[in-house]
Write a protein that holds these residues in place. Structure first.
Motif, PDB file in Angstrom:
ATOM      1  N   MET A   1       0.837  -1.187   0.000  1.00 10.63           N
ATOM      2  CA  MET A   1       0.000   0.000   0.000  1.00 10.63           C
ATOM      3  C   MET A   1       0.876   1.243   0.000  1.00 10.63           C
ATOM      4  O   MET A   1       1.730   1.396   0.858  1.00 10.63           O
ATOM      5  CB  MET A   1      -0.915   0.010   1.231  1.00 10.63           C
ATOM      6  N   ARG A   2       0.653   2.135  -0.981  1.00  3.18           N
ATOM      7  CA  ARG A   2       1.368   3.402  -1.016  1.00  3.18           C
ATOM      8  C   ARG A   2       0.612   4.434  -0.200  1.00  3.18           C
ATOM      9  O   ARG A   2      -0.612   4.366  -0.063  1.00  3.18           O
ATOM     10  CB  ARG A   2       1.501   3.911  -2.461  1.00  3.18           C
ATOM     11  N   THR A   3       1.346   5.409   0.342  1.00  2.41           N
ATOM     12  CA  THR A   3       0.715   6.444   1.160  1.00  2.41           C
ATOM     13  C   THR A   3       1.047   7.818   0.606  1.00  2.41           C
ATOM     14  O   THR A   3       2.187   8.101   0.223  1.00  2.41           O
ATOM     15  CB  THR A   3       1.171   6.357   2.623  1.00  2.41           C
ATOM     16  N   LEU A   4       0.032   8.671   0.574  1.00  3.99           N
ATOM     17  CA  LEU A   4       0.156  10.019   0.041  1.00  3.99           C
ATOM     18  C   LEU A   4      -0.363  11.006   1.070  1.00  3.99           C
ATOM     19  O   LEU A   4      -1.489  10.871   1.556  1.00  3.99           O
ATOM     20  CB  LEU A   4      -0.661  10.139  -1.252  1.00  3.99           C
ATOM     21  N   GLY A   5       0.447  11.992   1.416  1.00  6.62           N
ATOM     22  CA  GLY A   5      -0.001  13.069   2.275  1.00  6.62           C
ATOM     23  C   GLY A   5      -0.600  14.174   1.427  1.00  6.62           C
ATOM     24  O   GLY A   5       0.058  14.673   0.511  1.00  6.62           O
ATOM     25  N   LEU A   6      -1.835  14.548   1.699  1.00 10.35           N
ATOM     26  CA  LEU A   6      -2.540  15.585   0.954  1.00 10.35           C
ATOM     27  C   LEU A   6      -2.713  16.800   1.854  1.00 10.35           C
ATOM     28  O   LEU A   6      -3.255  16.684   2.958  1.00 10.35           O
ATOM     29  CB  LEU A   6      -3.909  15.070   0.502  1.00 10.35           C
ATOM     30  N   THR A   7      -2.253  17.973   1.391  1.00 12.23           N
ATOM     31  CA  THR A   7      -2.390  19.164   2.210  1.00 12.23           C
ATOM     32  C   THR A   7      -2.584  20.391   1.337  1.00 12.23           C
ATOM     33  O   THR A   7      -2.448  20.337   0.112  1.00 12.23           O
ATOM     34  CB  THR A   7      -1.167  19.338   3.145  1.00 12.23           C
ATOM     35  N   GLY A   8      -2.930  21.479   1.981  1.00 12.88           N
ATOM     36  CA  GLY A   8      -3.161  22.746   1.305  1.00 12.88           C
ATOM     37  C   GLY A   8      -3.758  23.718   2.299  1.00 12.88           C
ATOM     38  O   GLY A   8      -4.344  23.313   3.309  1.00 12.88           O
ATOM     39  N   GLY A   9      -3.611  24.997   2.022  1.00 19.14           N
ATOM     40  CA  GLY A   9      -4.151  26.006   2.918  1.00 19.14           C
ATOM     41  C   GLY A   9      -5.672  26.028   2.891  1.00 19.14           C
ATOM     42  O   GLY A   9      -6.311  25.456   1.999  1.00 19.14           O
ATOM     43  N   ILE A  10      -6.255  26.704   3.856  1.00 18.19           N
ATOM     44  CA  ILE A  10      -7.701  26.854   3.905  1.00 18.19           C
ATOM     45  C   ILE A  10      -8.187  27.455   2.584  1.00 18.19           C
ATOM     46  O   ILE A  10      -7.591  28.378   2.039  1.00 18.19           O
ATOM     47  CB  ILE A  10      -8.107  27.735   5.112  1.00 18.19           C
ATOM     48  N   GLY A  11      -9.255  26.870   2.040  1.00 15.20           N
ATOM     49  CA  GLY A  11      -9.810  27.386   0.796  1.00 15.20           C
ATOM     50  C   GLY A  11      -9.064  26.983  -0.464  1.00 15.20           C
ATOM     51  O   GLY A  11      -9.383  27.454  -1.556  1.00 15.20           O
ATOM     52  N   SER A  12      -8.099  26.084  -0.341  1.00  9.35           N
ATOM     53  CA  SER A  12      -7.304  25.690  -1.515  1.00  9.35           C
ATOM     54  C   SER A  12      -8.030  24.705  -2.419  1.00  9.35           C
ATOM     55  O   SER A  12      -7.701  24.559  -3.595  1.00  9.35           O
ATOM     56  CB  SER A  12      -5.966  25.072  -1.073  1.00  9.35           C
ATOM     57  N   GLY A  13      -9.016  24.006  -1.861  1.00 14.00           N
ATOM     58  CA  GLY A  13      -9.689  22.943  -2.604  1.00 14.00           C
ATOM     59  C   GLY A  13      -9.206  21.563  -2.226  1.00 14.00           C
ATOM     60  O   GLY A  13      -9.483  20.586  -2.926  1.00 14.00           O
ATOM     61  N   LYS A  14      -8.517  21.464  -1.110  1.00 12.61           N
ATOM     62  CA  LYS A  14      -7.967  20.184  -0.655  1.00 12.61           C
ATOM     63  C   LYS A  14      -9.061  19.146  -0.416  1.00 12.61           C
ATOM     64  O   LYS A  14      -8.910  17.979  -0.794  1.00 12.61           O
ATOM     65  CB  LYS A  14      -7.168  20.408   0.629  1.00 12.61           C
ATOM     66  N   SER A  15     -10.161  19.562   0.195  1.00 12.52           N
ATOM     67  CA  SER A  15     -11.235  18.611   0.473  1.00 12.52           C
ATOM     68  C   SER A  15     -11.871  18.110  -0.823  1.00 12.52           C
ATOM     69  O   SER A  15     -12.237  16.932  -0.938  1.00 12.52           O
ATOM     70  CB  SER A  15     -12.302  19.254   1.366  1.00 12.52           C
ATOM     71  N   THR A  16     -12.011  18.994  -1.804  1.00 17.43           N
ATOM     72  CA  THR A  16     -12.516  18.573  -3.114  1.00 17.43           C
ATOM     73  C   THR A  16     -11.563  17.554  -3.733  1.00 17.43           C
ATOM     74  O   THR A  16     -11.997  16.539  -4.297  1.00 17.43           O
ATOM     75  CB  THR A  16     -12.672  19.788  -4.040  1.00 17.43           C
ATOM     76  N   ALA A  17     -10.270  17.823  -3.622  1.00 18.79           N
ATOM     77  CA  ALA A  17      -9.266  16.895  -4.153  1.00 18.79           C
ATOM     78  C   ALA A  17      -9.369  15.543  -3.461  1.00 18.79           C
ATOM     79  O   ALA A  17      -9.282  14.495  -4.114  1.00 18.79           O
ATOM     80  CB  ALA A  17      -7.865  17.478  -3.976  1.00 18.79           C
ATOM     81  N   ALA A  18      -9.565  15.544  -2.150  1.00 17.55           N
ATOM     82  CA  ALA A  18      -9.706  14.279  -1.425  1.00 17.55           C
ATOM     83  C   ALA A  18     -10.906  13.499  -1.941  1.00 17.55           C
ATOM     84  O   ALA A  18     -10.845  12.275  -2.125  1.00 17.55           O
ATOM     85  CB  ALA A  18      -9.841  14.543   0.072  1.00 17.55           C
ATOM     86  N   GLY A  19     -12.010  14.197  -2.193  1.00 15.05           N
ATOM     87  CA  GLY A  19     -13.199  13.534  -2.706  1.00 15.05           C
ATOM     88  C   GLY A  19     -12.964  12.923  -4.081  1.00 15.05           C
ATOM     89  O   GLY A  19     -13.431  11.814  -4.368  1.00 15.05           O
ATOM     90  N   LEU A  20     -12.239  13.626  -4.932  1.00 10.32           N
ATOM     91  CA  LEU A  20     -11.942  13.111  -6.267  1.00 10.32           C
ATOM     92  C   LEU A  20     -11.021  11.900  -6.201  1.00 10.32           C
ATOM     93  O   LEU A  20     -11.193  10.930  -6.958  1.00 10.32           O
ATOM     94  CB  LEU A  20     -11.319  14.218  -7.126  1.00 10.32           C
ATOM     95  N   LEU A  21     -10.045  11.932  -5.295  1.00  3.38           N
ATOM     96  CA  LEU A  21      -9.160  10.773  -5.132  1.00  3.38           C
ATOM     97  C   LEU A  21      -9.928   9.582  -4.582  1.00  3.38           C
ATOM     98  O   LEU A  21      -9.698   8.435  -4.989  1.00  3.38           O
ATOM     99  CB  LEU A  21      -7.995  11.139  -4.217  1.00  3.38           C
ATOM    100  N   ALA A  22     -10.864   9.841  -3.673  1.00  5.22           N
ATOM    101  CA  ALA A  22     -11.697   8.753  -3.146  1.00  5.22           C
ATOM    102  C   ALA A  22     -12.533   8.131  -4.263  1.00  5.22           C
ATOM    103  O   ALA A  22     -12.684   6.905  -4.329  1.00  5.22           O
ATOM    104  CB  ALA A  22     -12.602   9.277  -2.033  1.00  5.22           C
ATOM    105  N   ALA A  23     -13.051   8.979  -5.157  1.00  7.50           N
ATOM    106  CA  ALA A  23     -13.853   8.476  -6.266  1.00  7.50           C
ATOM    107  C   ALA A  23     -13.020   7.603  -7.199  1.00  7.50           C
ATOM    108  O   ALA A  23     -13.558   6.730  -7.890  1.00  7.50           O
ATOM    109  CB  ALA A  23     -14.467   9.636  -7.041  1.00  7.50           C
ATOM    110  N   ARG A  24     -11.719   7.805  -7.206  1.00  2.96           N
ATOM    111  CA  ARG A  24     -10.813   6.994  -8.024  1.00  2.96           C
ATOM    112  C   ARG A  24     -10.367   5.726  -7.291  1.00  2.96           C
ATOM    113  O   ARG A  24      -9.586   4.944  -7.831  1.00  2.96           O
ATOM    114  CB  ARG A  24      -9.589   7.820  -8.428  1.00  2.96           C
ATOM    115  N   GLY A  25     -10.822   5.549  -6.065  1.00  2.00           N
ATOM    116  CA  GLY A  25     -10.525   4.318  -5.353  1.00  2.00           C
ATOM    117  C   GLY A  25      -9.522   4.440  -4.222  1.00  2.00           C
ATOM    118  O   GLY A  25      -9.183   3.432  -3.584  1.00  2.00           O
ATOM    119  N   ALA A  26      -9.040   5.642  -3.970  1.00  2.00           N
ATOM    120  CA  ALA A  26      -8.114   5.821  -2.846  1.00  2.00           C
ATOM    121  C   ALA A  26      -8.872   5.722  -1.522  1.00  2.00           C
ATOM    122  O   ALA A  26     -10.047   6.092  -1.431  1.00  2.00           O
ATOM    123  CB  ALA A  26      -7.420   7.178  -2.941  1.00  2.00           C
ATOM    124  N   SER A  27      -8.198   5.222  -0.516  1.00  2.00           N
ATOM    125  CA  SER A  27      -8.744   5.219   0.837  1.00  2.00           C
ATOM    126  C   SER A  27      -8.291   6.508   1.519  1.00  2.00           C
ATOM    127  O   SER A  27      -7.104   6.830   1.510  1.00  2.00           O
ATOM    128  CB  SER A  27      -8.234   3.997   1.605  1.00  2.00           C
TER     129      SER A  27
END
Length: 199
Positions: A1-27
Motif C-alpha cells: 500500500m502506497r501512502t500520500l499526504g494531501l495538504t493545502g491552505g484553507i480554501g485551496s480545494g484540498k477537500s474537493t481533491a480528497a473527494g476526487l481521489l476517493a472516487a478513483r478508489g483511494a482510501s
C-alpha cells in the motif's frame, strides 16, 4: 500500500481533491475530522482540555468551544502548543488505526488528508509522497468567505497562521495549482498523480 499526504491552505480545494481521489478508489484518512472527533461532546480530549484551560472552554453540550479556543490560540501562541499536546497524540493513534484498517482491506493507495501536514512536522516518516493543493491567497479568501460565516479578518489570520505557499510547495513531491481549474481539470491532474502512486 502506497501512502500520500494531501495538504493545502484553507480554501485551496484540498477537500474537493480528497473527494476526487476517493472516487478513483483511494482510501482517505481525514485527520481534521478525526481531530474534531477528539474535541466533540464526549471526545477523549475533553477532560484534558477542561483541566488545562478551564471549564469555560467546554460548551454546554460538552464539546470544545471552538470559537473561544480559536480566539485564545490567535492571542497566545503558547496556548496552541498546549492544545496540540493534548490533541495530536489522540489524532496520531486514530490515524494509525485507520491506516491499519485500510491496509487490512487491501487498499492500493492511502491518502492522509492533513490540513497542517507541513506545520506539524510529524508526517515525513508516515507518507511516501506529499501532494500540495495550491492557489493564490486572494482565491483562498474568496472561497472561504463565500462558504462560511467567518469575517475577512478572521480568515486572514487563519491563512497567516498556516504554512506559507512557499513552505508547502517546498515540502511537496506533487503540486496542483488549483486556481481557475474546473472540477474536470482538477480530476485529470489528480488522476495522473494517483496513477503514479499505483492506483
Amino acid at each position: 500500500m502506497r501512502t500520500l499526504g494531501l495538504t493545502g491552505g484553507i480554501g485551496s480545494g484540498k477537500s474537493t481533491a480528497a473527494g476526487l481521489l476517493a472516487a478513483r478508489g483511494a482510501s482517505i484518512v481525514d485527520a481534521d475530522a478525526l481531530s474534531r472527533a477528539t474535541t466533540a461532546a464526549g471526545g477523549p480530549a475533553i477532560p484534558a482540555i477542561a483541566q488545562a484551560f478551564g471549564p469555560d472552554f467546554i460548551s454546554a453540550d460538552g464539546a470544545l468551544d471552538r470559537e473561544r479556543m480559536r480566539r485564545l490560540v490567535f492571542e497566545q501562541p503558547a496556548a496552541r502548543h498546549r492544545l496540540e499536546a493534548i490533541v495530536h497524540p489522540l489524532v496520531r493513534a486514530a490515524t494509525d488505526a485507520a491506516a491499519d484498517e485500510a491496509r487490512r482491506a487491501g487498499a492500493a493507495l492511502l491518502v492522509f488528508d492533513v490540513p497542517l501536514l507541513v506545520e506539524s512536522g510529524h508526517w515525513s516518516d508516515r507518507v511516501d509522497r506529499v501532494l500540495v493543493i495550491d492557489c493564490e491567497v486572494a482565491t483562498q479568501l474568496a472561497r472561504v468567505l463565500a462558504r462560511s460565516a467567518l469575517d475577512e479578518a478572521t480568515v486572514r489570520r487563519i491563512v497567516a497562521s498556516q504554512a506559507s505557499r512557499i513552505e508547502r510547495r517546498r515540502a511537496a513531491d506533487f503540486v496542483v495549482f488549483n486556481d481557475g481549474l474546473d472540477i474536470t481539470q482538477l480530476d485529470v491532474a489528480l488522476g495522473a498523480i494517483a496513477r503514479s502512486m499505483g492506483l
